[in-house]
Write an enzyme that holds these catalytic residues in place. Structure first.
Site, mmCIF file in Angstrom:
data_model
loop_
_atom_site.group_PDB
_atom_site.id
_atom_site.type_symbol
_atom_site.label_atom_id
_atom_site.label_comp_id
_atom_site.label_asym_id
_atom_site.label_seq_id
_atom_site.Cartn_x
_atom_site.Cartn_y
_atom_site.Cartn_z
ATOM 1 N N LEU A 65 6.800 2.965 1.540
ATOM 2 C CA LEU A 65 7.535 2.031 1.583
ATOM 3 C C LEU A 65 8.572 2.193 2.435
ATOM 4 C CD1 LEU A 65 7.866 1.264 -2.464
ATOM 5 C CD2 LEU A 65 6.289 0.370 -0.609
ATOM 6 N N LYS A 120 5.366 -9.606 9.444
ATOM 7 C CA LYS A 120 4.640 -8.547 10.401
ATOM 8 C C LYS A 120 3.272 -8.816 10.670
ATOM 9 C CE LYS A 120 4.474 -3.906 10.181
ATOM 10 N NZ LYS A 120 2.969 -3.820 10.544
ATOM 11 N N GLY A 147 5.275 -9.550 4.320
ATOM 12 C CA GLY A 147 6.022 -9.558 5.425
ATOM 13 C C GLY A 147 5.354 -10.465 6.775
ATOM 14 N N GLY A 160 11.209 -2.738 5.168
ATOM 15 C CA GLY A 160 10.715 -4.172 5.232
ATOM 16 C C GLY A 160 10.046 -4.534 3.836
ATOM 17 N N HIS A 161 9.428 -3.574 2.922
ATOM 18 C CA HIS A 161 9.017 -3.821 1.849
ATOM 19 C C HIS A 161 10.181 -3.953 0.864
ATOM 20 C CE1 HIS A 161 5.917 -0.855 2.957
ATOM 21 N NE2 HIS A 161 5.035 -1.963 2.920
ATOM 22 N N MET A 215 0.753 -1.092 0.053
ATOM 23 C CA MET A 215 -0.051 -0.121 0.079
ATOM 24 C C MET A 215 0.932 1.243 -0.008
ATOM 25 S SD MET A 215 -3.504 -1.138 2.096
ATOM 26 C CE MET A 215 -2.829 -0.810 3.824
ATOM 27 N N GLY A 216 2.257 1.046 -0.517
ATOM 28 C CA GLY A 216 2.963 2.360 -0.550
ATOM 29 C C GLY A 216 3.584 2.638 1.002
ATOM 30 N N SER A 246 4.594 1.141 7.814
ATOM 31 C CA SER A 246 4.379 2.456 7.260
ATOM 32 C C SER A 246 3.511 3.492 8.129
ATOM 33 C CB SER A 246 3.233 2.378 5.948
ATOM 34 O OG SER A 246 3.905 1.485 5.216
ATOM 35 N N ARG A 247 2.901 2.928 9.350
ATOM 36 C CA ARG A 247 2.324 4.098 10.283
ATOM 37 C C ARG A 247 3.322 4.375 11.025
ATOM 38 N NH1 ARG A 247 -1.685 -0.038 9.207
ATOM 39 N NH2 ARG A 247 -3.827 0.945 8.991
#
Ligand code: PAF
Length: 276
Positions: free
Chosen positions: A33, A149, A147, A36-37, A30-31, A186-187
């Protein structure tokens, strides 16, 4: 890197190369990035000849309108990161490209929909399976990378893939952490400095459980670990030890995982660790 924002153009390109017997790897994102991505892109590049990343902030998987609105969308930065990581194709559609009005999705997620993330985020996995199914059937990858996670998500997508008999090998890649232990997400950019410090309690509590797993009875161990969350900024949703395959309450000490979800201020974070 080639970049497409319509299904038609993506499929036309993929059809033009598919005959060449290339292994195709898909990294759905979901971008916003982070490392991890990028580790997923690296895993795909290692296994596959062609790596496709999708960036699509999928509205149907957000159960809170505010969370969707606040979701970071640094698309130019993301493109640069993907380019640098050697990604071959970016698929970055608009919402109207992926959904039509009043669309229905009838797939039933099953038990994973009622526990842990499923319980606290009603509708979330319906939305995830809806978009992942669309991406899988559009790209028809040989491999797809996710991931660890989002461990429960990985199990849900594994069930989806089995249900529809999709010939895609799924790979869960290890959690990538900041130097201080916070799982990359991302958060995380939404956390201020104090919140970031407090969020380290997630990692600390998981490490505590891992270090003491099997030494203390499960309930006592979890109760002690919940002490890490005694803070006004932390709102613990769940901290559970579960079976790695089903996420049901553990009945085999060997195949266990500890999972946590906690809001830090207004930011909801999740993390997990395999046990022992
Ligand atoms: O894990 C994510 O980023 C999303 O849930 C996914 C798999 C890209 C579906 O929107």
């Amino acid at each position: 890197m080639k970049s497409f924002n319509t299904k038609e153009k993506l499929v036309a390109y993929l059809n033009s190369v598919r005959g060449k017997n290339l292994k195709i790897g898909l990294v759905p994102t979901m971008g916003a990035l982070h490392e991890g991505h990028l580790s997923l892109i690296a895993a795909s590049k290692e296994k596959c000849d062609l790596t496709i990343a999708s960036i699509f902030v999928n509205p149907t998987q957000f159960n809170k309108a505010d969370d969707l609105l606040k979701y970071p969308k640094p698309i130019e930065r993301d493109k640069q990161l993907l380019e640098k990581a050697g990604c071959d194709i970016l698929f970055n559609p608009e919402v109207s490209e992926m959904y039509h009005d009043n669309e229905r999705w009838n797939y039933k997620v099953g038990n994973l929909n009622t526990i842990l993330e499923g319980k606290f985020r009603p509708g979330h996995y319906e939305g995830v399976t809806q978009i992942v199914y669309k991406l899988f059937t559009l790209v028809e990858p040989d491999f797809a990378f996710f991931g660890q996670k989002d461990y429960q998500q990985f199990l849900v997508i594994s069930e989806l893939t089995k249900h529809f008999k999709l010939p895609i090998q799924l790979q869960a890649c290890p959690i990538i952490r900041e130097k201080d232990g916070l799982a990359m997400s991302s958060r995380n950019v939404r956390l201020n400095q104090l919140e970031h410090e407090k969020s380290l309690q997630l990692y600390q509590s998981l490490k505590f459980i891992k270090a003491n797993y099997g030494k203390l009875p499960k309930e006592g161990l979890l109760n002690q670990a919940k002490g890490f969350y005694n803070d006004d900024l932390l709102d613990l949703e769940y901290l559970e030890i579960a079976d790695q395959h089903t996420l049901s309450p553990i009945n085999d000490q060997k195949n266990a995982i500890v999972l946590v979800a906690c809001s830090v201020g207004s930011t909801r974070l999740i993390d997990n660790m395999m046990l022992p």
